[in-house]
Design an enzyme around this catalytic site. Structure first.
Site, PDB file in Angstrom:
ATOM      1  N   CYS A   1     -24.009   1.902   8.670  1.00 45.64           N
ATOM      2  CA  CYS A   1     -24.599   1.652   7.355  1.00 45.64           C
ATOM      3  C   CYS A   1     -26.058   2.087   7.292  1.00 45.64           C
ATOM      4  O   CYS A   1     -26.826   1.848   8.214  1.00 45.64           O
ATOM      5  CB  CYS A   1     -24.492   0.156   7.071  1.00 45.64           C
ATOM      6  SG  CYS A   1     -24.995  -0.317   5.426  1.00 45.64           S
TER       7      CYS A   1
ATOM      8  N   GLY B   1     -26.301  -4.168   4.857  1.00 47.49           N
ATOM      9  CA  GLY B   1     -27.266  -3.175   5.304  1.00 47.49           C
ATOM     10  C   GLY B   1     -27.592  -3.147   6.774  1.00 47.49           C
ATOM     11  O   GLY B   1     -28.442  -2.385   7.204  1.00 47.49           O
TER      12      GLY B   1
END
Length: 184
Positions: free
Chosen positions: A14, A9
């Site tokens: 992302c 993450g």
């Protein structure tokens, strides 16, 4: 395991943390993984993946215990990187041509497409019949350097950090406890 890849993450391509609330700060993750690995008879090598934006981020990751660092957007800003190279008008420029090198030498902007692997664009290219929500982004990065120029700079900064921390080898630098005190 011989290697463990850590990080979720945090990468530039992302949206996982923003969309799902799942993620973990990379510095803490590296340090904690390194501490656990040191308790094992045969510790796995640590591969840190995601969120590295500048030289110092990589150097800190190594100092905290990462054996390897995966890079995406940093390398995408290099002329030779994967991704289509375009000028300001969106015209495709051959990244290996003399024209592209000339543009870079005289600061005429060139751009590279950068995308996360869970974008809707990638889902479509892979032939998925149902496109799901995306945890990835598509961005344009300006070309800032060549790979060799970036590597030369990184090597200089890493050697400098090693000298400041009295590390005479990379093995001595990686996960060296006194280094953590300097960087944190």
């Amino acid at each position: 395991a011989d290697y463990v890849r850590i990080g979720i993450g945090n990468g530039n391509g992302c949206l996982t943390t923003q969309q799902t609330g799942i993620g973990y700060p990379m510095a803490s993750l590296i340090a904690e993984t390194y501490e656990i690995a040191q308790t094992l008879k045969s510790p796995a090598k640590i591969v840190a993946d995601g969120g590295f934006k500048k030289y110092s981020d990589i150097i800190k990751a190594l100092a905290l215990g990462a054996d390897y660092v995966m890079l995406g957007s940093i390398l995408n800003k290099a002329l030779e990187s994967a991704g289509t190279t375009t000028n300001e008008q969106g015209e495709v420029i051959d990244q290996y041509s003399q024209l592209a090198k000339n543009y870079l030498d005289v600061d005429i902007p060139l751009y590279k497409t950068f995308r996360g692997m869970s974008t809707k664009e990638v889902q479509a290219e892979w032939g998925k019949s149902t496109i799901k929500t995306s945890e990835g982004v598509v961005r344009k990065h300006m070309v800032e350097y060549t790979v060799s120029g970036w590597v030369d700079n990184f090597t200089h900064y890493l050697k400098s950090a090693m000298s400041y921390t009295n590390s005479n080898s990379l093995d001595n630098f990686i996960g060296n406890d006194p280094i953590k005190i300097h960087f944190l």
